[in-house]
Design a protein around this motif. Structure first.
Motif, short mmCIF file in Angstrom:
data_model
loop_
_atom_site.label_atom_id
_atom_site.label_comp_id
_atom_site.label_asym_id
_atom_site.label_seq_id
_atom_site.Cartn_x
_atom_site.Cartn_y
_atom_site.Cartn_z
N VAL A 146 76.64 22.77 0.20
CA VAL A 146 77.37 22.51 -0.12
C VAL A 146 78.64 22.22 1.11
CG1 VAL A 146 79.42 21.97 -2.06
CG2 VAL A 146 77.34 23.48 -2.42
N PHE A 147 79.24 21.29 0.77
CA PHE A 147 80.09 20.98 2.19
C PHE A 147 81.14 19.41 1.41
CE2 PHE A 147 76.68 18.91 4.49
CZ PHE A 147 77.04 18.14 4.99
N ASP A 148 82.44 19.95 2.23
CA ASP A 148 82.82 18.35 2.40
C ASP A 148 83.35 17.60 3.59
OD1 ASP A 148 84.48 20.47 3.19
OD2 ASP A 148 86.55 19.48 2.16
N ALA A 149 83.14 16.87 3.80
CA ALA A 149 83.86 15.76 5.55
C ALA A 149 84.45 14.68 4.60
CB ALA A 149 82.24 15.26 6.10
N ARG A 150 85.41 14.24 5.63
CA ARG A 150 85.92 12.25 5.81
C ARG A 150 84.87 11.52 5.56
NH1 ARG A 150 88.87 16.25 8.40
NH2 ARG A 150 91.24 16.75 7.50
N ASP A 151 85.25 10.75 4.55
CA ASP A 151 84.72 9.37 4.57
C ASP A 151 85.10 8.55 5.81
OD1 ASP A 151 83.88 6.63 4.80
OD2 ASP A 151 83.70 6.55 2.24
N PRO A 152 84.56 8.56 7.49
CA PRO A 152 85.27 7.53 8.35
C PRO A 152 86.19 6.15 7.94
CG PRO A 152 83.25 7.60 8.22
CD PRO A 152 83.18 7.69 7.78
N ARG A 155 89.17 5.54 7.18
CA ARG A 155 89.99 5.45 8.49
C ARG A 155 91.38 6.36 8.79
NH1 ARG A 155 88.34 2.61 13.11
NH2 ARG A 155 90.24 2.80 14.21
N GLU A 156 91.16 8.05 7.73
CA GLU A 156 92.80 8.03 8.04
C GLU A 156 93.10 8.81 8.36
OE1 GLU A 156 92.97 12.96 5.72
OE2 GLU A 156 91.95 11.81 5.33
N ASN A 181 101.86 15.52 12.58
CA ASN A 181 100.37 15.03 13.38
C ASN A 181 100.85 13.67 14.59
OD1 ASN A 181 99.40 17.39 12.67
ND2 ASN A 181 97.73 16.18 10.87
N ASP A 182 100.05 14.13 15.81
CA ASP A 182 100.16 12.51 16.32
C ASP A 182 98.36 12.52 17.23
OD1 ASP A 182 100.83 10.18 17.75
OD2 ASP A 182 101.45 11.16 18.96
N VAL A 183 97.75 11.50 16.81
CA VAL A 183 96.45 11.12 17.95
C VAL A 183 96.73 10.83 19.28
CG1 VAL A 183 94.24 9.58 17.29
CG2 VAL A 183 95.80 10.79 15.28
N THR A 184 95.83 11.88 19.43
CA THR A 184 95.51 11.47 21.13
C THR A 184 94.64 11.19 21.90
OG1 THR A 184 94.31 13.83 21.52
CG2 THR A 184 97.25 13.39 21.58
N GLU A 185 93.66 10.69 20.94
CA GLU A 185 91.77 10.10 21.07
C GLU A 185 91.54 8.97 19.92
OE1 GLU A 185 88.85 10.34 24.13
OE2 GLU A 185 89.04 12.01 23.80
N ASP A 186 90.88 8.07 20.10
CA ASP A 186 90.42 7.70 19.55
C ASP A 186 89.25 6.73 19.95
OD1 ASP A 186 88.93 6.05 17.13
OD2 ASP A 186 91.51 5.53 16.36
N ASP A 246 88.19 9.91 -3.26
CA ASP A 246 89.27 10.00 -1.86
C ASP A 246 89.17 10.46 -0.75
OD1 ASP A 246 90.81 11.27 -4.88
OD2 ASP A 246 89.77 13.13 -4.80
N GLY A 247 88.42 9.24 -0.43
CA GLY A 247 87.59 9.21 0.98
C GLY A 247 86.79 10.56 1.63
N GLU A 248 86.46 11.19 0.53
CA GLU A 248 85.57 12.21 0.39
C GLU A 248 84.49 11.88 0.78
OE1 GLU A 248 86.95 15.46 2.39
OE2 GLU A 248 89.23 14.96 1.70
N PHE A 249 83.27 12.73 1.61
CA PHE A 249 82.17 12.54 1.35
C PHE A 249 81.39 14.38 0.82
CE2 PHE A 249 81.41 9.60 4.80
CZ PHE A 249 80.89 8.67 3.42
N LEU A 250 81.37 14.24 -0.59
CA LEU A 250 81.62 15.87 -1.09
C LEU A 250 80.03 16.32 -1.20
CD1 LEU A 250 84.30 16.05 -3.63
CD2 LEU A 250 84.29 16.63 -1.53
N VAL A 251 79.03 17.06 -0.33
CA VAL A 251 77.53 16.92 -0.02
C VAL A 251 77.27 18.23 -0.79
CG1 VAL A 251 75.88 16.85 0.94
CG2 VAL A 251 78.04 15.12 2.02
#
Length: 255
Positions: A146-152, A155-156, A181-186, A246-251
């Protein structure tokens, strides 16, 4: 420092204060506790599962699952996080191991959980395939992951800007910490970012991180290739369908 929030003792305390038990943990515990999937127990006894918490961090979920009566092993490569976990009430009920999925014994667990988006820390496809293979080996036949990951797709990470991500955390000793936070690479499927900490005394610390954002198709394919069968994927913490939560993948998958 890369993911210093798990490796620097002061930032570990900030992380712990920012993330107490929540409905996210309730979700994982509810999956572990699903009666239909639990092994047969002696008459009149509750089933006691052997649960692996991979990437257990400071132990919040591991301790909750242990308090529910299960035999829990928490594994994490960050010594400072494990030190915090071992200092908490009830820590003696959990076996704490400093290590990675490579250190897992074979066929030792009924359920493996990875919470707090641990799955996204395995950035390359090779690293993700390796951890899934290790988990497959560590589970008994019919064991579950069982795990969670953000649905891309939402684009959270576009909201991980200094202005939009600013929050304040109060430590147990009363000190207040500002974080942003601040994104440095996308780039496709991978996002790197910095997390800044400013303390009331003027001190500042920095943590960096890189996360993988895999789509549903890629997650399903990687699990299939590792020998898992996907039972279901939710899109939110209250078991909503993918794309409407919630913009998640709960697998949830099994061997």
């Amino acid at each position: 420092m890369l993911h210093a929030e798990f490796r620097d003792p002061l930032l570990v305390a900030v992380y712990d204060a920012e993330f107490p038990w929540s409905y996210r943990d309730d979700f994982f515990l509810s999956i572990v506790e699903e009666p239909a999937e639990r092994p047969r127990a002696a008459a009149g006894e509750a089933a006691r599962l052997r649960v692996l918490d991979l990437g257990c961090g400071t132990g919040r979920l591991a301790l909750g699952i242990a308090a529910a009566g299960h035999t829990v092993t928490g594994v994490d490569p960050a010594a400072a996080s494990l030190d915090a976990a071992r200092a908490k009430p009830g820590a003696e009920k959990v076996t704490w191991t400093e290590g990675t999925s490579r250190d897992l014994p074979a066929e030792a667990f009924d359920v493996a959980v990875m919470s707090s988006h641990v799955a996204q820390f395995f950035v390359t496809d090779e690293a993700w395939a390796e951890v899934l293979a290790d988990l497959r080996r560590s589970l008994v036949p019919g064991g579950r992951i069982v795990f969670d990951a953000r649905d891309p797709r939402p684009r959270e990470w576009e909201e991980w800007t200094p202005a939009e991500s600013l929050r304040h955390v109060t430590l147990p000793d009363g000190r207040e910490v500002a974080l942003w936070n601040d994104v440095t690479e996308d780039r496709p499927g991978v996002v790197s970012f910095s997390q800044y900490y400013r303390f009331a005394d003027g001190g500042e610390l920095l943590s960096t991180g890189t996360l993988a954002f895999r789509g549903e198709h890629d997650l399903r394919a990687s699990l299939r290739d590792a020998g898992f069968t996907v039972e279901r994927i939710y899109g939110g913490w209250h078991r909503e369908p993918v794309g409407s939560g919630d913009g998640e993948f709960l697998v949830v998958a099994h061997t």
